[in-house]
Design a protein around this motif. Structure first.
Motif, PDB file in Angstrom:
ATOM      1  N   ASN A  79      75.958 -46.204  38.328  1.00 47.52           N
ATOM      2  CA  ASN A  79      75.575 -44.658  38.758  1.00 47.52           C
ATOM      3  C   ASN A  79      74.468 -44.956  40.161  1.00 47.52           C
ATOM      4  N   MET A  80      74.001 -45.525  41.334  1.00 44.19           N
ATOM      5  CA  MET A  80      73.863 -46.089  42.280  1.00 44.19           C
ATOM      6  C   MET A  80      75.005 -45.851  42.895  1.00 44.19           C
ATOM      7  N   LYS A  82      76.919 -42.770  42.743  1.00 39.96           N
ATOM      8  CA  LYS A  82      77.297 -41.534  42.268  1.00 39.96           C
ATOM      9  C   LYS A  82      76.066 -41.023  43.250  1.00 39.96           C
ATOM     10  N   GLU A  83      75.186 -41.910  43.187  1.00 35.51           N
ATOM     11  CA  GLU A  83      73.790 -41.523  43.509  1.00 35.51           C
ATOM     12  C   GLU A  83      74.115 -41.317  45.524  1.00 35.51           C
ATOM     13  N   ARG A  87      75.167 -38.908  50.047  1.00 36.01           N
ATOM     14  CA  ARG A  87      75.004 -38.832  50.907  1.00 36.01           C
ATOM     15  C   ARG A  87      75.129 -39.929  51.909  1.00 36.01           C
ATOM     16  N   TYR A 111      83.130 -35.632  38.069  1.00 35.63           N
ATOM     17  CA  TYR A 111      81.917 -35.950  39.577  1.00 35.63           C
ATOM     18  C   TYR A 111      82.888 -36.097  40.505  1.00 35.63           C
TER      19      TYR A 111
END
Length: 143
Positions: A79-80, A82-83, A87, A111
């Motif tokens: 999750n980290m 992917k977030e 960016r 995703y």
């Protein structure tokens, strides 16, 4: 490569005085590098130190995660990543995207498909996501 402990104005100034030719690099001469140059060089060092440390950490997670992280820890790392991935500049994404696959599995295909279609992302990030998505498709084709 310097460490974060090396990024002090004094150490950066000493390095600049010893190794920078201001005429070649900036088209000017100086006896002491200006504060703006010291700040700029220091910021560059910090950026590259942190980028290198981050890439090493992601590679470490990719290598040891499948065998040493439990399901909850793996999900948190996935999750980290992917977030963060959308960016990031494109170079780190060619490390994060396969790590997401290795730790998250083929269930992350949606995703990768979203990344591949995102026109706001660098073309190399989109290409890496498309490549991973295609890899998942090939792995799950009937024989």
């Amino acid at each position: 490569m310097p460490t974060l402990a090396d990024v002090t104005p004094e150490k950066v100034r000493d390095w600049a005085e010893a190794y920078l030719n201001p005429e070649d690099v900036f088209g000017v001469t100086w006896t002491t590098p200006p504060d703006e140059v010291i700040d700029s060089v220091g910021r560059s060092w910090v950026f590259y130190i942190l980028q290198g440390a981050t890439e090493s950490l992601v590679r470490w997670f990719r290598r040891v995660g499948p065998d040493h992280l439990d399901d909850v820890e793996r999900a948190r790392v996935v999750n980290m990543l992917k977030e963060a991935t959308p960016r990031l500049q494109w170079r780190p994404t060619i490390i994060t995207i396969p790590t997401i696959l290795d730790l998250g599995g083929p269930e992350e295909k949606g995703y990768f498909d979203r990344l591949a279609r995102d026109p706001g992302l660098h073309e190399k990030t989109r290409a890496e996501a498309e490549s991973v998505s295609s890899f998942i498709d090939r792995q799950h084709e009937p024989i």
